[in-house]
Each structure stands twice: as structure tokens, then as C-alpha cells.
Design a protein around this motif. Structure first.
Motif, PDB file in Angstrom:
ATOM      1  N   CYS A   1       0.806  -1.216   0.000  1.00  0.00           N
ATOM      2  CA  CYS A   1       0.000   0.000   0.000  1.00  0.00           C
ATOM      3  C   CYS A   1       0.844   1.273   0.000  1.00  0.00           C
ATOM      4  O   CYS A   1       1.892   1.331   0.642  1.00  0.00           O
ATOM      5  N   ASP A   2       0.362   2.277  -0.725  1.00  0.00           N
ATOM      6  CA  ASP A   2       0.978   3.601  -0.719  1.00  0.00           C
ATOM      7  C   ASP A   2       0.447   4.432   0.453  1.00  0.00           C
ATOM      8  O   ASP A   2       1.149   5.282   0.988  1.00  0.00           O
ATOM      9  N   ARG A   3      -0.797   4.147   0.821  1.00  0.00           N
ATOM     10  CA  ARG A   3      -1.456   4.914   1.879  1.00  0.00           C
ATOM     11  C   ARG A   3      -2.470   4.000   2.546  1.00  0.00           C
ATOM     12  O   ARG A   3      -2.980   3.055   1.930  1.00  0.00           O
ATOM     13  N   VAL A   4      -2.798   4.261   3.811  1.00  0.00           N
ATOM     14  CA  VAL A   4      -3.710   3.390   4.559  1.00  0.00           C
ATOM     15  C   VAL A   4      -4.738   4.246   5.299  1.00  0.00           C
ATOM     16  O   VAL A   4      -4.407   5.296   5.858  1.00  0.00           O
ATOM     17  N   VAL A   5      -6.000   3.786   5.267  1.00  0.00           N
ATOM     18  CA  VAL A   5      -7.090   4.408   6.019  1.00  0.00           C
ATOM     19  C   VAL A   5      -7.413   3.502   7.199  1.00  0.00           C
ATOM     20  O   VAL A   5      -7.617   2.295   7.030  1.00  0.00           O
ATOM     21  N   LEU A   6      -7.468   4.062   8.401  1.00  0.00           N
ATOM     22  CA  LEU A   6      -7.766   3.301   9.614  1.00  0.00           C
ATOM     23  C   LEU A   6      -9.190   3.611  10.064  1.00  0.00           C
ATOM     24  O   LEU A   6      -9.541   4.768  10.311  1.00  0.00           O
ATOM     25  N   LEU A   7     -10.015   2.563  10.149  1.00  0.00           N
ATOM     26  CA  LEU A   7     -11.387   2.691  10.648  1.00  0.00           C
ATOM     27  C   LEU A   7     -11.498   2.050  12.020  1.00  0.00           C
ATOM     28  O   LEU A   7     -10.811   1.070  12.318  1.00  0.00           O
ATOM     29  N   ASN A   8     -12.384   2.589  12.840  1.00  0.00           N
ATOM     30  CA  ASN A   8     -12.674   1.983  14.140  1.00  0.00           C
ATOM     31  C   ASN A   8     -14.131   2.261  14.497  1.00  0.00           C
ATOM     32  O   ASN A   8     -14.551   3.413  14.572  1.00  0.00           O
ATOM     33  N   GLN A   9     -14.919   1.197  14.650  1.00  0.00           N
ATOM     34  CA  GLN A   9     -16.336   1.292  15.003  1.00  0.00           C
ATOM     35  C   GLN A   9     -17.084   2.246  14.075  1.00  0.00           C
ATOM     36  O   GLN A   9     -17.890   3.067  14.505  1.00  0.00           O
ATOM     37  N   GLY A  10     -16.790   2.111  12.768  1.00  0.00           N
ATOM     38  CA  GLY A  10     -17.510   2.873  11.768  1.00  0.00           C
ATOM     39  C   GLY A  10     -17.013   4.282  11.534  1.00  0.00           C
ATOM     40  O   GLY A  10     -17.556   4.998  10.688  1.00  0.00           O
ATOM     41  N   VAL A  11     -15.981   4.698  12.256  1.00  0.00           N
ATOM     42  CA  VAL A  11     -15.461   6.061  12.140  1.00  0.00           C
ATOM     43  C   VAL A  11     -14.056   6.019  11.555  1.00  0.00           C
ATOM     44  O   VAL A  11     -13.256   5.142  11.914  1.00  0.00           O
ATOM     45  N   LYS A  12     -13.751   6.959  10.655  1.00  0.00           N
ATOM     46  CA  LYS A  12     -12.377   7.066  10.162  1.00  0.00           C
ATOM     47  C   LYS A  12     -11.524   7.742  11.229  1.00  0.00           C
ATOM     48  O   LYS A  12     -11.740   8.902  11.579  1.00  0.00           O
ATOM     49  N   VAL A  13     -10.543   6.985  11.738  1.00  0.00           N
ATOM     50  CA  VAL A  13      -9.667   7.502  12.781  1.00  0.00           C
ATOM     51  C   VAL A  13      -8.607   8.412  12.173  1.00  0.00           C
ATOM     52  O   VAL A  13      -8.353   9.515  12.646  1.00  0.00           O
ATOM     53  N   ASP A  14      -7.976   7.911  11.090  1.00  0.00           N
ATOM     54  CA  ASP A  14      -6.872   8.665  10.485  1.00  0.00           C
ATOM     55  C   ASP A  14      -6.527   8.008   9.157  1.00  0.00           C
ATOM     56  O   ASP A  14      -6.986   6.900   8.848  1.00  0.00           O
ATOM     57  N   GLU A  15      -5.701   8.671   8.369  1.00  0.00           N
ATOM     58  CA  GLU A  15      -5.110   8.066   7.185  1.00  0.00           C
ATOM     59  C   GLU A  15      -3.699   8.598   7.035  1.00  0.00           C
ATOM     60  O   GLU A  15      -3.384   9.711   7.463  1.00  0.00           O
ATOM     61  N   GLY A  16      -2.818   7.755   6.462  1.00  0.00           N
ATOM     62  CA  GLY A  16      -1.433   8.163   6.341  1.00  0.00           C
ATOM     63  C   GLY A  16      -0.572   7.031   5.817  1.00  0.00           C
ATOM     64  O   GLY A  16      -1.073   6.110   5.158  1.00  0.00           O
ATOM     65  N   SER A  17       0.713   7.068   6.139  1.00  0.00           N
ATOM     66  CA  SER A  17       1.640   6.046   5.658  1.00  0.00           C
ATOM     67  C   SER A  17       1.280   4.691   6.270  1.00  0.00           C
ATOM     68  O   SER A  17       0.737   4.629   7.381  1.00  0.00           O
ATOM     69  N   PRO A  18       1.578   3.587   5.545  1.00  0.00           N
ATOM     70  CA  PRO A  18       1.278   2.264   6.100  1.00  0.00           C
ATOM     71  C   PRO A  18       1.895   2.049   7.480  1.00  0.00           C
ATOM     72  O   PRO A  18       1.231   1.539   8.388  1.00  0.00           O
ATOM     73  N   LYS A  19       3.137   2.453   7.642  1.00  0.00           N
ATOM     74  CA  LYS A  19       3.823   2.223   8.912  1.00  0.00           C
ATOM     75  C   LYS A  19       3.110   2.939  10.063  1.00  0.00           C
ATOM     76  O   LYS A  19       2.839   2.354  11.110  1.00  0.00           O
ATOM     77  N   ALA A  20       2.776   4.218   9.872  1.00  0.00           N
ATOM     78  CA  ALA A  20       2.132   4.989  10.940  1.00  0.00           C
ATOM     79  C   ALA A  20       0.758   4.426  11.271  1.00  0.00           C
ATOM     80  O   ALA A  20       0.383   4.315  12.448  1.00  0.00           O
ATOM     81  N   MET A  21      -0.019   4.030  10.257  1.00  0.00           N
ATOM     82  CA  MET A  21      -1.365   3.523  10.495  1.00  0.00           C
ATOM     83  C   MET A  21      -1.352   2.125  11.114  1.00  0.00           C
ATOM     84  O   MET A  21      -2.187   1.810  11.958  1.00  0.00           O
ATOM     85  N   VAL A  22      -0.403   1.285  10.709  1.00  0.00           N
ATOM     86  CA  VAL A  22      -0.295  -0.046  11.310  1.00  0.00           C
ATOM     87  C   VAL A  22       0.083   0.074  12.783  1.00  0.00           C
ATOM     88  O   VAL A  22      -0.471  -0.629  13.640  1.00  0.00           O
ATOM     89  N   ASP A  23       1.000   0.971  13.105  1.00  0.00           N
ATOM     90  CA  ASP A  23       1.373   1.183  14.507  1.00  0.00           C
ATOM     91  C   ASP A  23       0.179   1.668  15.322  1.00  0.00           C
ATOM     92  O   ASP A  23      -0.051   1.215  16.447  1.00  0.00           O
ATOM     93  N   LEU A  24      -0.605   2.593  14.750  1.00  0.00           N
ATOM     94  CA  LEU A  24      -1.783   3.105  15.446  1.00  0.00           C
ATOM     95  C   LEU A  24      -2.834   2.016  15.601  1.00  0.00           C
ATOM     96  O   LEU A  24      -3.478   1.897  16.658  1.00  0.00           O
ATOM     97  N   TYR A  25      -3.006   1.209  14.556  1.00  0.00           N
ATOM     98  CA  TYR A  25      -3.976   0.099  14.598  1.00  0.00           C
ATOM     99  C   TYR A  25      -3.640  -0.880  15.717  1.00  0.00           C
ATOM    100  O   TYR A  25      -4.531  -1.369  16.433  1.00  0.00           O
ATOM    101  N   LYS A  26      -2.366  -1.169  15.912  1.00  0.00           N
ATOM    102  CA  LYS A  26      -1.958  -2.104  16.969  1.00  0.00           C
ATOM    103  C   LYS A  26      -2.333  -1.572  18.342  1.00  0.00           C
ATOM    104  O   LYS A  26      -2.625  -2.343  19.264  1.00  0.00           O
TER     105      LYS A  26
END
Length: 418
Positions: free
Chosen positions: A217-242
């Protein structure tokens, strides 16, 4: 048509609300107008979600179960209609959502290829041209001429995937579909996926496989309980997702407050991510080379040690101490922990324990990120006591690199036999 020609998909303030009834009769009474009392409660599967996908971009969507990932894909592909908001799609879509959803079980494999192709808007002549490649990709032999109801589940998904991925779409939408079939078929699927990327196709990709998200992925969108939390680089979003996975959703602490003796002698990431309940605390860490020197540089083929010092603020049962190695894109390459290695860590309140992981460094030359963690179970529930993501880097110096992430150290013998 969207005015911005560079936009392949635009999701604009989309919400999806379901009415949930306690029993079927309540739904019937309301439908027939027998009651004015509200018999349902509303569930927001999506709540005002917005994002764009540009042409030629690969965008990932991640989130915990129930975050709305599949719902947003179904709205984009037209399977569902949004309760509010709009979706604009510029380009022909192939969606790998529910594989084989349009198959007729009484038809043969070949007949289903034509059925699906027609549903996607292709002429018979166009399907004729694509048929050999679809059958080659599915690789199910003479079963293509048998009714689909006689297929094993593996053959069914192979054919469904082959149809979906070989229609030359402008936009490919994938929902966990790359994990179908055996390991050899999965490798073929990923190869096709990489071909799409190289051709500059637009890809929207939902997966729980964080390594694939980081890799493709070039960019990642993070969702949580139906809400968009954030979007950004894969590394930053994967860390936030964890962090969401272990209910540590607050803003990450950017710096470690205490300065350890070991880490003062190596280069530490000033923007490492730190979180946890701090029932156990990683108070120091280091990378050590074969000569016992604290350093960020390791020579390939030599022995090295990743070590950490943990202070326990409470008696804990069987804490799990771990380290992982990631590449600069955030893909987890390897790592281990004391549970995998069946090593017991004593954890008494007000004690400090040093844990060292020593191994031969066989990774290819390059820079890598090291993370440390201490987790465990309390009354059956998983807890993160302390984690340090991307605490420091390691530069592997190599005189010989092979293919892939690590060196298998093959011994080669050549013999002239005639």
C-alpha cells in the motif's frame, strides 16, 4: 463523472445505518403500520466516512472486526446503498469480495465464466479472448466442464478468483481474497496483484495481514467502530492500529522519560512509540555485537544480541518478553518471544530482570527497525504492560547479499560427472 480526473474513488461523508429489531414481529408490525412505537435501535456501521483514492494508487483499509471495512467496500461496489453521503467511482471495477457470489451451481465452470463476464458487461467475443487465461490461472483441469456444484471449496474459489482478476479492470477492490487456495495458488494471486501495481492500476485493499498492507500500500485508512480515525503512511497507520487492538487508543507518548545506561550508548529513535499499562516497564535496551560492543551496526553472518532491562511494578504470572525486526516500510520480518522459546521470566514486584536474545544475523544488508515488548495474561485477558515500537535501528553490513530478506547460507557443490 468527477471533475478531478485524478480521483478513481471518492467516498464523501458516507454513513450506513441499520435498524436492529429485538424480534422479527416488531419489524413486521412497523412495516404494516400496526404500531407508532419505535421498535428498533439504530446501529451506525459507518459514520460520516470520507477519503479519496487516486488513479494508480494502492490504498489499504484496516481496522478491528466491526469497524466498517467490508461495509464501505460494498457501498463502493454498489452492493449496498449508503444511508447518507455519496460515492463516486471513475473506472471499471473488479471486486474480489464474496468470491463466486454470482455463480450458478448447476452451470459448468466454463458456463459460469461466460455468465459472470456478461454480468460485468463483456461481449461474448471479449470473453472468448480472456477464457484461455482464466482457465490457465484457475488450473482446475477438466473440472471446468463439470457443474460447479461438484467442485471442492478450493476449486470453487480458484475459478471465482481467476474470473475476477482476469477481466482487465481499471480499479481492483480486494477484501481478504488473496488468502484463498493452497500456498502455490496464493503465490500466483500475489504475483498477479504485483502485476496490477506495476501496470499503474488503482487498488483498494482490505486485509488483516499487516505485512501485506505494509508491503503493497501507498497509503492506509484506519477505521474503528464505523469512524475514520486517520489516514497516512502504512507504517504509521499499522502502529496506530496495533494500539486499538489492545485498547490503547490515546495519543502515544513520543519519548521515554528515563534515560537508560545502555541506550545512551546507541542511537535511539527520538520518535519511538511507547505505550502500555506499565505494570512492567522496559527501562533500558540495547543492541550488542559479537565483541560485546553496544552499537547500531552489525556485520552480517556474526552473532548479535538484542537485550532489554525490565522493572516489574507488580507480581505477574508468566510475562512474555519479545523483540521484532521490521524493514523501513514497517513490514515485520522476524522476531521471537519468551513464550515461543519456552523461557520463564521471573516477575516479582520491585525487581529488575535483564532478558537477552542472541542469534546469528543472517538478514541481508540494509537498515532495520527494532521493537521491544512485555505483555502477558491476567485472569485470561491479554494485557500490554509496555511496548516500544521502532525503538532503535540496526544497520546490517554485508559483503554478500542473496535473494529476499535473509541468507539461507547454502553450501554449494559442483561436480563434473562426465
Amino acid at each position: 463523472m468527477d471533475k478531478d480526473k485524478n480521483i478513481a474513488i471518492r467516498v464523501d461523508n458516507v454513513s450506513k445505518i441499520y435498524r436492529l429489531y429485538n424480534k422479527p414481529s416488531d419489524r413486521l408490525k412497523e412495516a404494516l403500520g400496526f404500531t407508532k412505537e419505535k421498535k428498533y435501535r439504530e446501529h451506525k456501521a459507518l459514520d460520516q466516512v470520507s477519503f479519496d483514492v487516486h488513479r494508480g494508487e494502492t490504498v489499504g483499509i484496516i481496522g478491528t472486526n466491526g469497524s466498517g471495512k467490508s461495509t464501505v467496500l460494498k457501498i463502493i461496489t454498489g452492493v449496498l446503498q449508503p444511508t447518507m453521503g455519496n460515492v463516486t467511482v471513475n473506472g471499471r471495477i473488479s471486486a474480489l469480495l464474496e468470491l463466486g457470489a454470482g455463480f450458478n451451481m448447476e452451470y459448468t465452470g466454463v458456463e459460469n465464466v461466460y455468465l459472470n463476464g456478461t454480468m460485468l458487461g463483456f461481449t461474448e467475443e471479449e470473453i472468448n479472448k480472456r477464457l484461455p487465461e482464466i482457465l490457465r490461472f484457475a488450473d482446475i483441469g477438466d473440472f471446468v466442464n463439470q457443474p460447479v456444484k461438484t467442485y471442492s471449496s478450493g476449486m470453487f474459489v480458484r475459478l471465482a478468483f481467476a474470473v475476477a482478476i482476469n477481466i482487465d479492470p481499471e480499479i481492483l477492490i480486494v477484501d481478504e481474497a488473496l488468502s484463498v487456495g493452497d500456498v502455490f495458488f496464493q503465490a500466483k494471486c500475489y504475483h498477479k496483484f504485483e502485476e496490477f501495481k506495476k501496470q499503474g492500476k488503482t487498488i483498494l485493499f482490505v486485509s488483516h495481514d499487516l505485512s501485506s498492507i505494509s508491503k503493497y500500500c501507498d497509503r492506509v485508512v484506519l477505521l474503528n467502530q464505523g469512524v475514520k480515525v486517520d489516514e497516512g503512511s502504512p507504517k504509521a497507520m499499522v502502529d496506530l492500529y496495533k494500539r486499538f487492538l489492545v485498547h490503547q487508543e490515546g495519543e502515544p507518548e513520543k519519548h521515554i522519560a528515563r534515560e537508560g545506561e545502555w541506550r545512551s550508548k546507541i542511537q535511539v529513535n527520538p520518535n519511538l512509540l511507547e505505550y502500555g499499562e506499565k505494570l512492567a516497564e522496559i527501562v533500558d535496551f540495547a543492541v550488542v555485537d559479537k565483541d560485546g560492543k553496544l552499537t547500531n551496526t552489525i556485520e552480517k553472518g556474526t552473532t548479535c544480541t538484542f537485550k532489554m532491562k525490565i522493572e516489574f511494578h507488580k507480581d505477574l504470572q508468566e510475562p512474555i518478553v519479545a523483540f521484532t525486526i521490521k524493514d523501513m516500510k514497517g513490514t515485520e520480518i522476524t522476531g521471537t518471544n519468551t513464550m515461543y522459546e519456552k523461557i520463564e521470566v521471573p516477575a516479582k514486584k520491585d525487581t529488575v530482570v535483564e532478558v537477552s536474545f542472541t542469534q546469528k544475523m543472517d538478514l541481508q544488508g540494509g537498515s532495520y527497525l527494532i521493537s521491544f515488548g512485555c505483555t502477558g495474561y491476567m485472569e485470561g485477558d491479554f494485557h500490554v504492560f509496555h511496548r516500544l515500537y521502532d525503538a532503535c535501528s540496526v544497520n546490517v553490513v554485508s559483503m554478500k547479499d542473496t535473494v529476499g530478506f535473509y541468507d539461507m547460507n547454502s553450501r554449494i557443490e559442483v561436480q563434473v560427472t562426465k
